[in-house]
Design an enzyme around this catalytic site. Structure first.
Site, short mmCIF file in Angstrom:
data_model
loop_
_atom_site.label_atom_id
_atom_site.label_comp_id
_atom_site.label_asym_id
_atom_site.label_seq_id
_atom_site.Cartn_x
_atom_site.Cartn_y
_atom_site.Cartn_z
N MET A 1 0.83 -1.08 -0.15
CA MET A 1 0.02 -0.04 -0.15
C MET A 1 0.90 1.33 -0.10
SD MET A 1 -3.31 -0.80 2.03
CE MET A 1 -2.84 -0.86 3.98
N GLY A 2 2.14 0.87 -0.43
CA GLY A 2 2.94 2.35 -0.50
C GLY A 2 3.73 2.61 0.77
N HIS B 1 9.37 -3.69 3.30
CA HIS B 1 9.25 -3.90 1.83
C HIS B 1 10.45 -4.21 1.08
CE1 HIS B 1 5.73 -0.91 3.35
NE2 HIS B 1 5.14 -2.13 2.71
N GLN C 1 -10.50 -2.54 2.78
CA GLN C 1 -9.84 -3.27 3.71
C GLN C 1 -9.78 -2.09 5.17
OE1 GLN C 1 -5.79 -4.33 1.68
NE2 GLN C 1 -5.07 -3.85 3.84
N LYS D 1 5.74 -11.60 7.62
CA LYS D 1 5.21 -12.33 8.80
C LYS D 1 4.62 -11.65 9.70
CE LYS D 1 8.14 -16.53 9.29
NZ LYS D 1 9.37 -17.10 9.98
N LEU E 1 6.90 2.77 1.24
CA LEU E 1 7.65 1.69 1.51
C LEU E 1 8.81 2.04 2.52
CD1 LEU E 1 8.11 1.04 -2.23
CD2 LEU E 1 6.53 0.11 -0.80
N SER F 1 4.33 1.13 8.10
CA SER F 1 4.12 2.60 7.54
C SER F 1 3.37 3.36 8.60
CB SER F 1 3.26 2.55 6.34
OG SER F 1 3.79 1.45 5.26
N ARG F 2 2.95 2.84 9.39
CA ARG F 2 1.96 3.60 10.41
C ARG F 2 2.95 4.20 11.67
NH1 ARG F 2 -2.42 -0.30 9.29
NH2 ARG F 2 -4.21 0.90 8.53
N LEU G 1 8.90 -2.80 11.72
CA LEU G 1 8.78 -1.57 10.87
C LEU G 1 7.38 -1.62 10.15
CD1 LEU G 1 11.97 -1.33 8.67
CD2 LEU G 1 11.39 -0.03 11.01
O1 PAF Z 1 -0.09 -5.80 3.62
C1 PAF Z 1 -0.54 -4.96 2.92
O2 PAF Z 1 0.19 -3.91 2.84
C2 PAF Z 1 -2.05 -5.19 2.33
O3 PAF Z 1 -2.93 -5.55 3.18
C3 PAF Z 1 -1.93 -5.70 0.97
C4 PAF Z 1 -1.55 -7.29 0.99
C5 PAF Z 1 -1.01 -5.16 0.02
C6 PAF Z 1 -3.38 -5.50 0.35
O4 PAF Z 1 -3.97 -4.46 0.43
#
Ligand code: PAF
Length: 281
Positions: free
Chosen positions: A35-36, A42, A66, A153, A38, A191-192, A189
């Site tokens: 979801m960016g 990631h 989601q 994980k 990064l 993104s939040r 780590l």
């Molecule tokens: O883990 C995430 O970043 C998201 O849940 C995913 C797997 C990209 C789906 O939107």
């Protein structure tokens, strides 16, 4: 950032263009859906995909289905320029960045995550969250048709449900589970993490501390789940705990910790920020 290959990366926003481009390639495809915003977590997925596949595709899409009402969908960190630079430096071949109108139509057929596994823990705190995750991951899998798809994980329940979806729907994709990446202080780590103030970050470090104490207890032979949870609660007493749980690696209830088949999971709120972490025993 530990990656250093500059590629001629293609940024694609259109599904047909992506499919046409992928059709011209007869290679193994490693896929990293994101979801960016990064970070090194990631990057480690991308690096692993890079070493194990001929073509690497990364997607960036903040998936509305989601998020629950009142969650951070509107303010989810967006860093498109920095993210595309990171992907380029990591040798990504294709960065897929679709918009909402491309990915979703009106009144869609939806995916229903399984009741037992999806409405406990994360799914109890965030009902229908996993329906949305599986919906978008299935769409992305159908578009990219990867050989291997990489998931961390840290989102253990998500990972387990995606593995189940691949198995239940007979999808010809290998799900590769990748280790949790932590900062130098041990914070997993996410993104939040960018939402955390300095004080909140200090508090958040108790999460990993509690997981380490739990691991030490287990190494000393204490396999009693309630005892371990009580010790963890002591360490997390200044934080709002959503859940602390120990389940099997397939997210079923266990009577006591089973070595090589357990996960200790924690979800907390530090200030307004929701954080999750876990350790695989
Ligand atoms: O883990 C995430 O970043 C998201 O849940 C995913 C797997 C990209 C789906 O939107």
């Amino acid at each position: 950032m530990k990656c250093g290959r500059i590629s001629s990366m293609k940024i694609i926003k259109n599904i047909q263009e992506l499919k046409t481009h992928l059709k011209t390639l007869n290679n193994t495809i490693g896929f990293v859906p994101t979801m960016g915003a990064l970070h090194e977590g990631h990057i480690s997925l991308i690096n692993q995909a890079r070493t194990e596949n001929e073509i690497v595709v990364v997607s960036i899409f903040v998936n509305p289905t989601q998020f629950l009402a009142g969650e951070d969908f509107e303010k989810y960190p967006s860093k498109d320029l920095a993210d595309s630079k990171i992907c380029e430096l990591c040798g990504v071949d294709i960065l897929f960045m679709p918009n909402i109108n491309i990915m979703y139509g009106e009144d869609e057929i939806t995916i229903k995550a399984p009741n037992t596994k999806s409405y406990i823990l994360e799914g109890l705190m965030r009902p229908s969250h996993f329906d949305g995750v599986l919906q978008i991951v299935l769409k992305l899998f159908n578009i990219v048709q990867p050989t291997n798809a990489y998931f961390g994980k840290k989102d253990a329940q998500q990972l387990s449900l995606i593995q189940q979806m691949v198995s239940n729907l007979f999808l010809p994709i290998n799900i590769i589970q990748c280790e949790i990446i932590r900062d130098e202080d041990g914070l997993a780590l996410s993104s939040r993490n960018t939402y955390l103030s300095k004080d909140e970050k200090e508090k958040a470090l108790n999460i990993v501390k509690s997981l380490r104490v739990a691991t030490q207890l287990i190494m000393k032979g204490n396999l009693n789940i309630e005892n371990i949870k009580d010790e963890m609660k002591q360490i997390l007493q200044n934080i709002e705990i959503e859940y602390i749980e120990i389940v099997s690696r397939s997210f079923t209830k266990i009577e006591q910790v089973e070595i090589k088949n357990s996960i200790i999971l924690v979800a907390v709120k530090v200030g307004n920020t929701r954080l999750i972490d876990n350790i695989w025993i």
